[in-house]
Motif scaffolding. Sequence first.
Motif: not given
Length: 118
Positions: A1-12
């Motif tokens: 099983v391969q997992l690819q996380a995304s969507g992080g960033g800087l937010v107020q």
Amino acid sequence: VQLQASGGGLVQAGGSLRLSCAVSGRTLSTYIMGWFRQAPGKEREFVAALRWSGGSTYYADSVKGRFSISRNNAKNTVYLQMNSLKQEDTAVYYCAARHFQRSAYDYWGQGTLVTVSS
């Protein structure tokens, strides 16, 4: 099983982000998907989990009512919608998977950084 996380960033603080975890290599009907996070200088902690078959969800008390975990069967992707973000939500977020009969998560994604500013 391969997992690819995304969507992080800087937010107020008070803002929203949606994390995604694309899964490949396995049919997920017998798996539980989880999100964890690790803040600087702290241990990794559980955030949320979802049983792929049936869609049951579980949340840490610290995120109940603000975060929501969901899935898209067609895309083999699990999401973490994060609303009303607080500075204490700043962490590297990891998605993970385990067979529903196992207690430990066997598969982990690479992590995505979420930074919440004041």
